[in-house]
Motif scaffolding. Structure first.
Motif, PDB file in Angstrom:
ATOM      1  N   GLY A  70       6.673 -45.703  -5.073  1.00 19.63           N
ATOM      2  CA  GLY A  70       6.982 -46.252  -6.392  1.00 19.63           C
ATOM      3  C   GLY A  70       5.763 -46.830  -7.072  1.00 19.63           C
ATOM      4  N   GLY A  71       4.581 -46.375  -6.686  1.00 23.49           N
ATOM      5  CA  GLY A  71       3.340 -46.899  -7.259  1.00 23.49           C
ATOM      6  C   GLY A  71       2.552 -45.828  -7.970  1.00 23.49           C
ATOM      7  N   GLU A  72       1.271 -46.088  -8.151  1.00 20.26           N
ATOM      8  CA  GLU A  72       0.410 -45.135  -8.834  1.00 20.26           C
ATOM      9  C   GLU A  72      -1.016 -45.283  -8.326  1.00 20.26           C
ATOM     10  OE1 GLU A  72      -0.204 -47.962 -12.801  1.00 20.26           O
ATOM     11  OE2 GLU A  72       0.749 -45.997 -12.979  1.00 20.26           O
ATOM     12  N   ILE A  73      -1.748 -44.199  -8.407  1.00 25.11           N
ATOM     13  CA  ILE A  73      -3.152 -44.173  -8.031  1.00 25.11           C
ATOM     14  C   ILE A  73      -3.943 -43.657  -9.208  1.00 25.11           C
ATOM     15  CG2 ILE A  73      -2.841 -41.905  -6.940  1.00 25.11           C
ATOM     16  CD1 ILE A  73      -5.103 -42.629  -5.024  1.00 25.11           C
ATOM     17  N   GLU A  74      -5.026 -44.354  -9.556  1.00 26.31           N
ATOM     18  CA  GLU A  74      -5.817 -44.014 -10.738  1.00 26.31           C
ATOM     19  C   GLU A  74      -7.287 -43.930 -10.362  1.00 26.31           C
ATOM     20  OE1 GLU A  74      -4.907 -47.119 -13.466  1.00 26.31           O
ATOM     21  OE2 GLU A  74      -2.972 -46.264 -14.062  1.00 26.31           O
ATOM     22  N   LEU A  75      -8.025 -43.211 -11.179  1.00 27.25           N
ATOM     23  CA  LEU A  75      -9.446 -43.001 -10.930  1.00 27.25           C
ATOM     24  C   LEU A  75     -10.250 -43.324 -12.176  1.00 27.25           C
ATOM     25  CD1 LEU A  75     -11.986 -41.771  -9.514  1.00 27.25           C
ATOM     26  CD2 LEU A  75     -11.230 -39.548 -10.413  1.00 27.25           C
ATOM     27  N   GLU A  76     -11.348 -44.041 -11.996  1.00 27.12           N
ATOM     28  CA  GLU A  76     -12.362 -44.221 -13.023  1.00 27.12           C
ATOM     29  C   GLU A  76     -13.698 -43.858 -12.398  1.00 27.12           C
ATOM     30  OE1 GLU A  76     -12.322 -48.107 -14.669  1.00 27.12           O
ATOM     31  OE2 GLU A  76     -10.262 -47.975 -15.438  1.00 27.12           O
ATOM     32  N   SER A  77     -14.430 -42.965 -13.051  1.00 28.87           N
ATOM     33  CA  SER A  77     -15.677 -42.510 -12.453  1.00 28.87           C
ATOM     34  C   SER A  77     -16.681 -42.157 -13.529  1.00 28.87           C
ATOM     35  CB  SER A  77     -15.418 -41.292 -11.550  1.00 28.87           C
ATOM     36  OG  SER A  77     -16.615 -40.872 -10.920  1.00 28.87           O
ATOM     37  N   THR A  78     -17.942 -42.427 -13.229  1.00 27.83           N
ATOM     38  CA  THR A  78     -19.045 -42.047 -14.099  1.00 27.83           C
ATOM     39  C   THR A  78     -20.026 -41.225 -13.284  1.00 27.83           C
ATOM     40  OG1 THR A  78     -18.794 -44.081 -15.390  1.00 27.83           O
ATOM     41  CG2 THR A  78     -20.870 -42.872 -15.614  1.00 27.83           C
ATOM     42  N   LYS A  79     -20.349 -40.058 -13.768  1.00 30.72           N
ATOM     43  CA  LYS A  79     -21.245 -39.164 -13.044  1.00 30.72           C
ATOM     44  C   LYS A  79     -22.572 -39.858 -12.778  1.00 30.72           C
ATOM     45  CE  LYS A  79     -22.129 -34.963 -11.441  1.00 30.72           C
ATOM     46  NZ  LYS A  79     -21.377 -34.395 -10.322  1.00 30.72           N
ATOM     47  N   GLY A  80     -22.983 -39.878 -11.499  1.00 28.65           N
ATOM     48  CA  GLY A  80     -24.254 -40.475 -11.124  1.00 28.65           C
ATOM     49  C   GLY A  80     -24.216 -41.980 -10.954  1.00 28.65           C
ATOM     50  N   VAL A  81     -23.092 -42.616 -11.265  1.00 27.89           N
ATOM     51  CA  VAL A  81     -22.990 -44.080 -11.157  1.00 27.89           C
ATOM     52  C   VAL A  81     -22.048 -44.483 -10.029  1.00 27.89           C
ATOM     53  CG1 VAL A  81     -22.322 -46.199 -12.347  1.00 27.89           C
ATOM     54  CG2 VAL A  81     -23.523 -44.387 -13.594  1.00 27.89           C
ATOM     55  N   GLY A  82     -20.899 -43.819  -9.923  1.00 29.14           N
ATOM     56  CA  GLY A  82     -19.952 -44.159  -8.875  1.00 29.14           C
ATOM     57  C   GLY A  82     -18.524 -43.948  -9.315  1.00 29.14           C
ATOM     58  N   SER A  83     -17.605 -44.242  -8.399  1.00 36.12           N
ATOM     59  CA  SER A  83     -16.171 -44.033  -8.652  1.00 36.12           C
ATOM     60  C   SER A  83     -15.386 -45.251  -8.190  1.00 36.12           C
ATOM     61  CB  SER A  83     -15.663 -42.782  -7.922  1.00 36.12           C
ATOM     62  OG  SER A  83     -16.401 -41.638  -8.287  1.00 36.12           O
ATOM     63  N   THR A  84     -14.257 -45.468  -8.849  1.00 37.26           N
ATOM     64  CA  THR A  84     -13.352 -46.554  -8.475  1.00 37.26           C
ATOM     65  C   THR A  84     -11.933 -46.010  -8.446  1.00 37.26           C
ATOM     66  OG1 THR A  84     -14.778 -48.239  -9.470  1.00 37.26           O
ATOM     67  CG2 THR A  84     -12.479 -48.838  -9.063  1.00 37.26           C
ATOM     68  N   PHE A  85     -11.299 -46.118  -7.286  1.00 36.32           N
ATOM     69  CA  PHE A  85      -9.891 -45.735  -7.139  1.00 36.32           C
ATOM     70  C   PHE A  85      -9.054 -47.002  -7.095  1.00 36.32           C
ATOM     71  CE2 PHE A  85     -11.876 -41.856  -5.754  1.00 36.32           C
ATOM     72  CZ  PHE A  85     -10.982 -40.858  -6.093  1.00 36.32           C
ATOM     73  N   SER A  86      -7.998 -47.032  -7.906  1.00 40.27           N
ATOM     74  CA  SER A  86      -7.056 -48.153  -7.923  1.00 40.27           C
ATOM     75  C   SER A  86      -5.716 -47.664  -7.397  1.00 40.27           C
ATOM     76  CB  SER A  86      -6.898 -48.708  -9.347  1.00 40.27           C
ATOM     77  OG  SER A  86      -8.140 -49.185  -9.838  1.00 40.27           O
ATOM     78  N   ILE A  87      -5.218 -48.313  -6.365  1.00 42.81           N
ATOM     79  CA  ILE A  87      -3.955 -47.928  -5.723  1.00 42.81           C
ATOM     80  C   ILE A  87      -3.016 -49.121  -5.793  1.00 42.81           C
ATOM     81  CG2 ILE A  87      -2.886 -47.088  -3.606  1.00 42.81           C
ATOM     82  CD1 ILE A  87      -5.800 -46.217  -2.784  1.00 42.81           C
ATOM     83  N   ARG A  88      -1.844 -48.923  -6.391  1.00 41.16           N
ATOM     84  CA  ARG A  88      -0.869 -50.007  -6.540  1.00 41.16           C
ATOM     85  C   ARG A  88       0.516 -49.509  -6.139  1.00 41.16           C
ATOM     86  NH1 ARG A  88      -3.891 -50.059 -11.065  1.00 41.16           N
ATOM     87  NH2 ARG A  88      -2.323 -48.871 -12.201  1.00 41.16           N
ATOM     88  N   PHE A  89       1.234 -50.333  -5.390  1.00 43.80           N
ATOM     89  CA  PHE A  89       2.628 -50.029  -5.085  1.00 43.80           C
ATOM     90  C   PHE A  89       3.321 -51.309  -4.617  1.00 43.80           C
ATOM     91  CE2 PHE A  89       0.017 -48.821  -1.416  1.00 43.80           C
ATOM     92  CZ  PHE A  89       0.559 -49.600  -0.406  1.00 43.80           C
TER      93      PHE A  89
END
Length: 786
Positions: free
Chosen positions: A496-515
């Motif tokens: 019942g949650g969601e997983i999201e991604l924010e990423s910038t090429k050459g800088v890094g990535s952030t995954f957000s996981i909520r439930f």
């Protein structure tokens, strides 16, 4: 004013009257709205101001008595002379202004006349256009009239040449028109059909009473069941009496002669045949789908069989004298083999996730411990890449929660593992927080941020798709099936949650996981009293396996434990050997030449040989549950899935044999007790943490089964039998023998479709689980013998 004689009263009256007139006109110029624009002219306004000043100065003289007026006349005359130029300027400016205003008005009139001329011209043109358009419409009307006549002619041609039969009948059912298609379909000539009764001509004999009753109802009360209802499928009769399927549509129309009915009939014999062929094709497609499933099972077998030989030989090789370097190589090979097995399982299970059969199995878990285990597991890989990996709570810690531990671990392992793969000489942080939501369960959030290579914007929308591993740079540097994030997203959505991604090429990535989660109190540590497993007596075992490598591996694993092994290369040899000698246990491969394992098992069970009642354990690389269910229905007692491990083989031997030669039974123990040796072996093989994960998973599966049994009639007994059998196998592996016996009883009742007995067994099953569960948990929390 100088020439005005003032020696008479009339002269003074005239003077005052003229002054008043002048005063009134100046006030009109000053106050009238008509002159507002004129007063805005500076030249005029200045002159007007001078005249107003004169009037203000002289009004007292004019209004004075006659004697005073006469006395001050010279002063009045002097002031009048002074204001005279201003009056002239006032007059001239007014004249100039109104002259200009007149010019403007004339110009406006000219413009208006010009506009009127243009308007009249446009109107004339419009009228001309309208006249032309009316002529065009007239021509169109003539053409439409001609077209209507031609369309009527064409309609007659179409009707006469239509592939569908068109039959026109009156209210009495007499045929008025019978087109060429009707002649071809029904075998009558139009001349013979016209005037005949429609029902007698084309309606089958067994349908004619219904047809005549319908016509009678229509004539009496206007009831119409077919007319105007679209196409319906019926049967009709040809001239020779043969009946065939038709598609019929009937409409009515009013004519001067009365109401008529137009019937459009189509012979659908070919379509019915095509539909039957389509059904056959569908059945073939379903068979093809089953063949695809069988193909997956076969491929699973073909992959797992050599993998069994590989991993089995590694197990045997590990028991020989090895150097430290050789041990390391064997360990790496074993890890790679298990990783390959994991990939095979992912590919085979992905369709189950998408079929909506994913069941969550919540259990008590420590989220901090899980995260620390994952970070510890990934730290070596991160250090090898020069990367720092750390985690921390950003809210007050909530260590213990009730959730599906296995799937939470899968989610975090994939996301953190990907961050480690794609981050070099960087930093990875895992932040965890729990927030309360109004009117709902608390929500946990994991934020996994890295300073890695980032993800291309075009790839971000596909990163959660199956088999997506990244761009070419990803593929060159790291491996993987590309299923990890896809399965992780499925699990998060199941929570019942969601997983999201924010990423910038050459800088890094952030995954957000909520439930959402269910926080719970920390459970108390329970340690069960355990018994040390004694030395197992030697058993006579028949090993039936056509693959030479697998046969050698299994034989070495069994004989190393002190058991005696006889070998059969196919099912027929196994039937002969089982009939002649009493074995304590038979390991039966499934896919073999001459006679397969299922046929051999049925033959052994049906005969009166020495091993007719000996426990038979299936050895198969087939991971399909429905196939394993079939093995059990053939008379097998257990299914052992390849690749085989020595611990699994020895555990099954201990589970299905006792001290009485030729007998088989499930080891007995007090209700709810757990065979300590089983968990000892699992701990030595898997390690404490993996064993905990296995125990948690087993608990979730059992809880899910009990929940389903509580749903009563909503549960498919076939599914219950299958699930109970699967969990019974797991219970046997874990040493929960009493629980296994209860589960097998549930399975037997479910297979017999005895819902009442299943319900009666639930209470006993739950009671056994209440005493067994703490022991299973305790075996992993402490080991008195370690």
């Amino acid at each position: 004013m100088a020439k005005l004689p003032l020696n008479t009263p009339d002269a003074l009256v005239t003077l005052r009257r003229e002054y008043d007139i002048f005063f009134s006109r100046i006030n009109t110029l000053k106050d009238a709205s008509n002159y507002e624009a004129l007063r805005a002219e500076r030249y005029f306004s200045d002159s007007l101001q001078s005249v107003e000043t004169f009037l203000d100065d002289t009004v007292g003289i004019i209004d004075a008595p006659d004697a005073e007026l006469v006395a001050r006349f010279s002063e009045l005359q002097s002031k009048a002379s002074e204001v005279g130029p201003a009056v002239r300027r006032l007059s001239n400016s007014g004249l100039s202004y109104f002259a200009l205003l007149s010019d403007r008005r004339r110009t406006n009139v000219a413009v208006t006349l010009s506009q009127m001329a243009v308007g009249v011209t446009v109107l004339l043109l419009a009228m001309l256009f309208l006249a032309l358009y009316l002529g065009y419409l007239n021509r169109q009307s003539n053409r439409q009239r001609i077209a209507a006549v031609e369309a009527s002619h064409r309609m007659n041609i179409v009707t006469s040449t239509s592939l569908d039969a068109v039959i026109v009948a009156d209210a009495a059912g007499k045929i008025l028109d019978f087109n060429a298609a009707a002649e071809q379909i029904f075998g009558y000539q139009a001349g013979d059909a016209i005037g005949q009764d429609l029902g007698a001509l084309i309606v089958p004999d067994d349908h004619r009473p219904g047809h005549e009753a319908g016509m009678q109802r229509m004539r009496e009360n206007g009831a119409r069941h077919v007319i105007g209802m679209g196409r319906v499928q019926l049967e009709a009769k040809r001239r020779g009496g043969a009946c065939f399927p038709i598609e019929l549509a009937v409409q009515s129309a009013q004519t001067e002669e009365g109401e008529i009915f137009i019937a459009f009939l189509r012979d659908i014999s070919s379509r019915i045949q095509a539909e039957q062929e389509l059904v056959t094709a569908r059945d073939r497609a379903l068979a093809g789908e089953k063949a695809k499933t069988d193909f997956l099972a076969t491929m699973s077998h073909e992959i797992r069989t050599p993998l069994n030989g590989l991993l089995g030989n590694l197990t045997l090789l590990h028991d020989t004298d090895l150097t430290a370097q050789q041990s390391r190589y064997i360990k790496n090979m074993d890890t790679s083999g298990k990783l390959l097995m994991s990939h095979i399982s992912d590919v085979l299970d992905i369709t189950k996730y998408d079929a909506g059969k994913l069941l969550l199995r919540p259990t008590a878990m420590n989220i901090s411990t899980l995260l620390q285990d994952i970070v510890d597991n990934q730290s070596s890989a991160a250090t090898a890449r020069g990367t720092t990996l750390e985690w921390a709570w950003t809210s007050p810690p909530v260590d213990w929660i009730r959730a599906d531990r296995e799937r939470v671990q899968h989610i975090l392992m994939n996301v953190i593992g990907n961050a480690v793969k794609f981050t070099h000489q960087g930093r990875i942080t895992v932040h965890v927080a729990v927030a309360n939501r109004e009117g709902g369960m608390p929500e946990i959030e994991f934020i996994v941020a890295d300073t890695g290579i980032g993800i291309d914007p075009d790839l971000q929308c596909q990163i959660f798709d199956d088999f997506t591993t990244g761009d070419s740079s990803y593929d060159r540097n790291v491996g993987g099936t590309g299923l990890g994030l896809g399965i992780a997203q499925r699990f998060v959505k199941a929570f019942g949650g969601e997983i999201e991604l924010e990423s910038t090429k050459g800088v890094g990535s952030t995954f957000s996981i909520r439930f959402p989660i269910e926080p719970i109190a920390a459970p108390g540590a329970l340690v069960a009293h355990r018994k040390t497993a004694g030395h197992a007596p030697s058993r006579a075992i028949l090993l039936v396996e056509d693959n030479k490598i697998n046969r050698i591996v299994a034989r070495e694993m069994i004989t190393s434990a002190g058991h005696q092994v006889s070998e059969a290369h196919n099912g027929r040899e196994a039937v002969e050997m089982a009939g002649a000698q009493a074995f304590d246990l038979i390991f039966m491969d499934i896919s073999m030449p001459v006679m397969d394992g299922r046929g051999a098992t049925r033959a052994i069970r049906a005969g009166q040989g020495a091993s007719a009642q000996t426990p038979i354990v299936a050895l198969t690389a087939n991971a399909m549950a429905e196939e394993q269910e079939a093995f059990l229905s053939d008379g097998m007692n257990y299914v052992l899935t390849k690749p085989l491990s020595r611990d699994d083989l020895l555990h099954v031997i201990a589970l299905h044999t006792d001290n009485a030669h030729g007998k088989s039974s499930v080891p007995q123990c007090p209700t709810g007790d757990v065979a300590a040796s089983s968990l000892d072996e699992l701990r030595q093989t898997l390690g404490a943490e993996k064993l905990q994960s296995l125990l948690d998973r087993f608990g979730r599966e059992f809880d899910a089964l009990v929940t389903r049994l509580g749903n009563g009639s909503a549960v498919s007994l076939g599914d219950v039998a299958q699930t109970a059998h699967r969990i019974a196998g797991s219970a046997a592996t874990l040493g929960a023998v009493e629980l296994r016996s209860a589960l097998l009883a549930v399975e037997k009742a479910a297979k017999a479709q005895d819902a009442g007995k299943v319900d009666s067994l639930v209470t006993d099953l739950c009671a056994i689980w209440v005493t067994t569960r703490p022991l299973l948990q305790a075996q992993n929390l402490g080991n008195p013998h370690s």
